[in-house]
Scaffold this motif. Structure first.
Motif, PDB file in Angstrom:
ATOM      1  N   GLN A 147       0.752  -1.824   0.059  1.00 29.04           N
ATOM      2  CA  GLN A 147      -0.194   0.746  -0.225  1.00 29.04           C
ATOM      3  C   GLN A 147       0.573   1.052   0.124  1.00 29.04           C
ATOM      4  OE1 GLN A 147      -2.932   0.832   3.220  1.00 29.04           O
ATOM      5  NE2 GLN A 147      -4.191   1.604   2.121  1.00 29.04           N
ATOM      6  N   ASP A 148       0.399   2.178  -0.533  1.00 25.22           N
ATOM      7  CA  ASP A 148       1.490   3.656  -0.715  1.00 25.22           C
ATOM      8  C   ASP A 148       0.742   4.016  -0.153  1.00 25.22           C
ATOM      9  OD1 ASP A 148       2.807   5.305  -2.097  1.00 25.22           O
ATOM     10  OD2 ASP A 148       1.795   5.642  -3.862  1.00 25.22           O
ATOM     11  N   HIS A 149       1.254   5.658   0.057  1.00 21.09           N
ATOM     12  CA  HIS A 149       0.157   6.427   0.336  1.00 21.09           C
ATOM     13  C   HIS A 149       0.406   8.023  -0.611  1.00 21.09           C
ATOM     14  CE1 HIS A 149       0.791   3.345   3.677  1.00 21.09           C
ATOM     15  NE2 HIS A 149       0.190   4.575   4.165  1.00 21.09           N
ATOM     16  N   LYS A 150      -0.509   8.478  -1.091  1.00 22.17           N
ATOM     17  CA  LYS A 150      -0.109   9.286  -1.746  1.00 22.17           C
ATOM     18  C   LYS A 150      -0.046  10.866  -1.461  1.00 22.17           C
ATOM     19  CE  LYS A 150      -0.526   7.162  -6.605  1.00 22.17           C
ATOM     20  NZ  LYS A 150       0.014   7.219  -7.263  1.00 22.17           N
ATOM     21  N   ARG A 151      -0.580  10.915  -0.959  1.00 27.99           N
ATOM     22  CA  ARG A 151      -1.308  12.307  -0.114  1.00 27.99           C
ATOM     23  C   ARG A 151      -0.222  12.519   0.612  1.00 27.99           C
ATOM     24  NH1 ARG A 151      -5.929  15.062  -0.035  1.00 27.99           N
ATOM     25  NH2 ARG A 151      -7.763  13.696  -0.986  1.00 27.99           N
ATOM     26  N   THR A 204       0.823  13.166  -4.074  1.00 22.60           N
ATOM     27  CA  THR A 204       2.128  12.999  -4.696  1.00 22.60           C
ATOM     28  C   THR A 204       2.754  12.405  -5.651  1.00 22.60           C
ATOM     29  OG1 THR A 204       2.561  11.896  -2.779  1.00 22.60           O
ATOM     30  CG2 THR A 204       3.040  13.991  -2.384  1.00 22.60           C
ATOM     31  N   GLY A 205       4.188  11.758  -5.495  1.00 20.35           N
ATOM     32  CA  GLY A 205       4.402  10.866  -6.288  1.00 20.35           C
ATOM     33  C   GLY A 205       4.125   9.582  -5.545  1.00 20.35           C
ATOM     34  N   GLY A 206       3.746   9.956  -4.246  1.00 21.89           N
ATOM     35  CA  GLY A 206       4.252   8.365  -3.432  1.00 21.89           C
ATOM     36  C   GLY A 206       4.601   8.747  -1.885  1.00 21.89           C
ATOM     37  N   LEU A 215       4.362  -5.748 -15.206  1.00 15.51           N
ATOM     38  CA  LEU A 215       2.647  -4.362 -14.936  1.00 15.51           C
ATOM     39  C   LEU A 215       1.875  -4.371 -13.427  1.00 15.51           C
ATOM     40  CD1 LEU A 215       0.039  -4.157 -16.604  1.00 15.51           C
ATOM     41  CD2 LEU A 215      -0.627  -6.428 -16.059  1.00 15.51           C
ATOM     42  N   TYR A 216       1.879  -3.475 -13.537  1.00 18.96           N
ATOM     43  CA  TYR A 216       1.270  -3.025 -12.114  1.00 18.96           C
ATOM     44  C   TYR A 216      -0.053  -2.625 -12.018  1.00 18.96           C
ATOM     45  CZ  TYR A 216       0.899   1.697  -8.989  1.00 18.96           C
ATOM     46  OH  TYR A 216       0.778   2.089  -7.646  1.00 18.96           O
ATOM     47  N   GLY A 217      -0.613  -2.809 -10.687  1.00 17.96           N
ATOM     48  CA  GLY A 217      -2.000  -2.646 -11.006  1.00 17.96           C
ATOM     49  C   GLY A 217      -2.482  -2.419  -9.738  1.00 17.96           C
ATOM     50  N   PHE A 238      -3.689   1.289 -14.631  1.00 19.78           N
ATOM     51  CA  PHE A 238      -2.355   0.456 -14.358  1.00 19.78           C
ATOM     52  C   PHE A 238      -0.970   1.072 -15.249  1.00 19.78           C
ATOM     53  CE2 PHE A 238      -6.008  -2.382 -15.567  1.00 19.78           C
ATOM     54  CZ  PHE A 238      -5.891  -3.560 -15.024  1.00 19.78           C
ATOM     55  N   ASN A 239      -0.147   0.780 -14.397  1.00 18.52           N
ATOM     56  CA  ASN A 239       0.877   1.070 -14.514  1.00 18.52           C
ATOM     57  C   ASN A 239       2.384  -0.017 -15.558  1.00 18.52           C
ATOM     58  OD1 ASN A 239       0.856   4.106 -13.929  1.00 18.52           O
ATOM     59  ND2 ASN A 239       1.650   3.097 -11.657  1.00 18.52           N
ATOM     60  N   ALA A 240       2.956   0.531 -16.719  1.00 13.93           N
ATOM     61  CA  ALA A 240       3.210  -0.014 -17.316  1.00 13.93           C
ATOM     62  C   ALA A 240       4.621  -0.420 -16.980  1.00 13.93           C
ATOM     63  CB  ALA A 240       3.599   0.654 -18.930  1.00 13.93           C
ATOM     64  N   ARG A 241       5.250  -0.575 -15.233  1.00 11.39           N
ATOM     65  CA  ARG A 241       6.444   0.131 -15.038  1.00 11.39           C
ATOM     66  C   ARG A 241       6.356  -0.312 -13.133  1.00 11.39           C
ATOM     67  NH1 ARG A 241       5.748   3.961 -12.111  1.00 11.39           N
ATOM     68  NH2 ARG A 241       4.252   4.996 -12.533  1.00 11.39           N
ATOM     69  N   PHE A 242       7.620  -0.927 -12.558  1.00  9.48           N
ATOM     70  CA  PHE A 242       7.323  -1.298 -11.112  1.00  9.48           C
ATOM     71  C   PHE A 242       6.856   0.181 -10.179  1.00  9.48           C
ATOM     72  CE2 PHE A 242      10.661  -3.963 -11.035  1.00  9.48           C
ATOM     73  CZ  PHE A 242      10.058  -5.059  -9.480  1.00  9.48           C
ATOM     74  N   GLY A 243       5.995   0.321  -8.964  1.00 11.27           N
ATOM     75  CA  GLY A 243       5.588   1.592  -8.664  1.00 11.27           C
ATOM     76  C   GLY A 243       7.088   2.530  -8.235  1.00 11.27           C
ATOM     77  N   ASP A 244       7.174   3.510  -7.997  1.00  7.77           N
ATOM     78  CA  ASP A 244       7.708   4.212  -6.458  1.00  7.77           C
ATOM     79  C   ASP A 244       7.272   4.993  -5.507  1.00  7.77           C
ATOM     80  OD1 ASP A 244      10.161   5.530  -5.356  1.00  7.77           O
ATOM     81  OD2 ASP A 244      11.102   6.218  -7.990  1.00  7.77           O
ATOM     82  N   PRO A 245       6.866   4.132  -5.006  1.00  8.04           N
ATOM     83  CA  PRO A 245       8.414   3.831  -4.028  1.00  8.04           C
ATOM     84  C   PRO A 245       7.660   2.420  -3.829  1.00  8.04           C
ATOM     85  CG  PRO A 245       6.095   4.595  -2.514  1.00  8.04           C
ATOM     86  CD  PRO A 245       6.164   5.063  -3.819  1.00  8.04           C
ATOM     87  N   GLU A 246       6.160   1.603  -4.167  1.00  8.70           N
ATOM     88  CA  GLU A 246       6.630   0.382  -4.460  1.00  8.70           C
ATOM     89  C   GLU A 246       7.658  -0.414  -4.253  1.00  8.70           C
ATOM     90  OE1 GLU A 246       4.290   2.663  -5.806  1.00  8.70           O
ATOM     91  OE2 GLU A 246       2.357   2.327  -5.038  1.00  8.70           O
ATOM     92  N   ALA A 247       8.357  -0.632  -6.041  1.00 10.88           N
ATOM     93  CA  ALA A 247       9.332  -0.889  -5.977  1.00 10.88           C
ATOM     94  C   ALA A 247      10.436  -1.584  -5.033  1.00 10.88           C
ATOM     95  CB  ALA A 247      10.110  -0.188  -7.339  1.00 10.88           C
TER      96      ALA A 247
HETATM   97  N1  GLY Z   1       3.917   5.000  -6.799  1.00 13.50           N
HETATM   98  C1  GLY Z   1       2.764   5.200  -7.679  1.00 13.50           C
HETATM   99  C2  GLY Z   1       3.512   5.042  -9.390  1.00 13.50           C
HETATM  100  O1  GLY Z   1       4.361   4.345  -9.077  1.00 13.50           O
HETATM  101  O2  GLY Z   1       2.884   5.867  -9.507  1.00 13.50           O
END
Ligand code: GLY
Ligand code: AMP
Length: 430
Positions: free
Chosen positions: A210-214, A224-226, A270-272, A286-295
């Motif tokens: 779980q990311d935190h966007k705010r 934010t970007g996370g 694949l990022y859902g 969907f994102n076509a890459r790792f999440g940042d910070p989830e990676a």
């Molecule tokens: N953490 C969300 C993103 O990478 O888009």
């Protein structure tokens, strides 16, 4: 045999990718990044400081260092078609073609594909290309909507009615975007991220995050970007049931099957991003890459060799690759400049204190003569790993709060209080 791998991109996510590749001593790492990330720079044999979307410069460098593979971190080069260009030049890539990356880069394409092929989890939506059309839809719809620009916005372009804007604010935003928007039913629930390795046909899922966007504590302030993210020892999240998980993984599998069937096979990460609602998981994007910070959460836990995954993705043999993750909790906290994201203070000196056992990933930070300076985006990420969420949170919090300078971070990420709030929210909804 040695493997020469070029990592494209210079953020925290790419530092995590580079670190996990470097754990295999047969990997020779090379980097192309627009700005010098001190963490990646230290790991790479050779670095090209250059715009990551410039195909001819990237190809020239890949040839010069005889790269076998390229691992594409961010979305901008995917949108620019770098994978198509590199593969034409003989460099195999972890990352989708330009056509397949439209899952992320063209929100209208993504929603239309889901609708046409009857993929579950698609919220009600309308793609608009004029102000009149969008304003009429808002007025007729009556309920709250999410307003999104059609293209890439670094996760910061969404405005949620009833939360960030009223109807007047929504209409003003539509004018600002000249009517090129996707309007979506506002989803209520708890967000979670499911990432998977994909080889065109097979998917291998990674632990839920779980990311935190705010920007601020208590999920307040601008998107934010996370700001940080966490994962649990069982690779699940307590507010996601086994059935929610099966549904969300099923949605991702359907997407990969449709992409293959329609002649634009999807390979890479694949990022859902899902909203777990009263009716189960719905797709935010969907994102076509790792999440940042989830990676940083998942790659810090990866206990098998990432190069097996790289070759599995590229050769279409992912189903036989060994993929294992440690059963531990992770908490990632990003340090950001004061004022981020709206008016970040750049160029300020920061200094690390006692960071203990936390892993450190560098992001948008300058290093001059061994001293660190903020830039305009997320600066440093600390990942704590522990047997429990509390232990992991304690490690990353101690490290993050040891940093001095005109910076801040969210203290609440990964705390039991916040997790309980998430769980109670889902209980109330269901
Ligand atoms: N953490 C969300 C993103 O990478 O888009
Ligand atoms: P995105 O740029 O699509 O990742 O959206 C950024 C953030 O906006 C997400 O993390 C959600 O918190 C929120 N969001 C996006 N779409 C919706 C939606 N349809 N309903 C509610 N919130 C949304």
């Amino acid at each position: 045999m040695d493997m020469k791998i070029l990592v494209l991109g210079g953020g925290g996510r790419e530092h995590a990718i580079a670190s996990s590749l470097s754990r295999n001593s047969r990997v020779q790492l090379f980097s192309v990044m627009a700005k010098r990330n001190p963490g990646i720079f230290q790991l790479a044999r050779k670095t090209l400081l250059h715009k990551e979307t410039d195909a001819s410069a990237v190809i020239r460098f890949a040839k010069e260092v005889s790269a076998d593979y390229a691992f594409i971190g961010p979305e901008a080069p995917l949108e620019a078609g770098l994978v198509d260009d590199l593969e034409r030049a003989g460099v195999a890539c972890v990352g989708p073609s330009r056509a397949a990356a439209r899952l992320e880069t063209d929100k209208g394409f993504c929603r239309e594909m889901m609708e046409r092929h009857g993929i579950a989890g698609c919220p009600k939506y309308r793609t608009c290309h004029s102000v009149d059309e969008a304003v009429t839809f808002i007025k007729d719809y009556g309920g709250d909507l999410a307003i999104k620009p059609i293209g890439l916005t670094g996760g910061k372009g969404v405005r949620i009615m009833g939360e960030q804007v009223d109807t007047g604010g929504a209409i003003a935003y539509i004018h600002h975007l000249r009517g090129n928007v996707v309007l979506e039913e506002r989803l209520i629930g708890e967000e979670f991220t499911l990432q998977a390795f994909v080889d065109g046909t097979h998917l291998v899922p990674m632990p839920l995050v779980q990311d935190h966007k705010r920007a601020f504590e208590g999920d307040t302030g601008p998107n934010t970007g996370g700001m940080g993210s966490y994962s649990m020892p069982d690779h699940m999240l307590p507010f996601v049931t086994a059935s929610d998980y099966t549904t969300s993984l099923g949605i991702m599998k359907s997407v990969v099957a449709v992409m293959k069937k329609t002649g634009q096979p999807y390979k890479g990460i694949l990022y859902g991003q899902f909203m777990n609602t009263a009716e189960g998981p719905k797709v935010i994007e969907f994102n076509a890459r790792f999440g940042d910070p989830e990676a940083m959460n998942v790659l810090s836990l990866l206990s098998s060799d990432i190069t097996d995954i790289v070759t599995g993705i590229i050769d279409g043999t992912l189903s036989s690759a060994k993929v294992t993750f440690d059963h531990a909790a992770t908490v990632c906290k990003y340090i950001v400049p004061e004022g981020y994201p709206d008016a970040p203070d750049a160029g300020d000196r920061l200094a690390l204190g006692t960071t203990g056992p936390a892993l450190l990933y560098y992001a948008n930070v300058d290093e001059k003569d061994g001293r660190l300076f903020t830039q305009t985006s997320r600066t440093l990420a600390f990942v704590g790993i522990g047997q429990t969420l509390e232990a992991a949170e304690d490690i990353s919090e101690r490290a993050a709060s040891s940093v001095t300078g005109r910076i801040r971070h969210r203290r609440d990420i990964g705390t039991t209080d916040l997790l309980n709030k998430r769980c109670n929210h889902i209980k109330e909804l269901r």
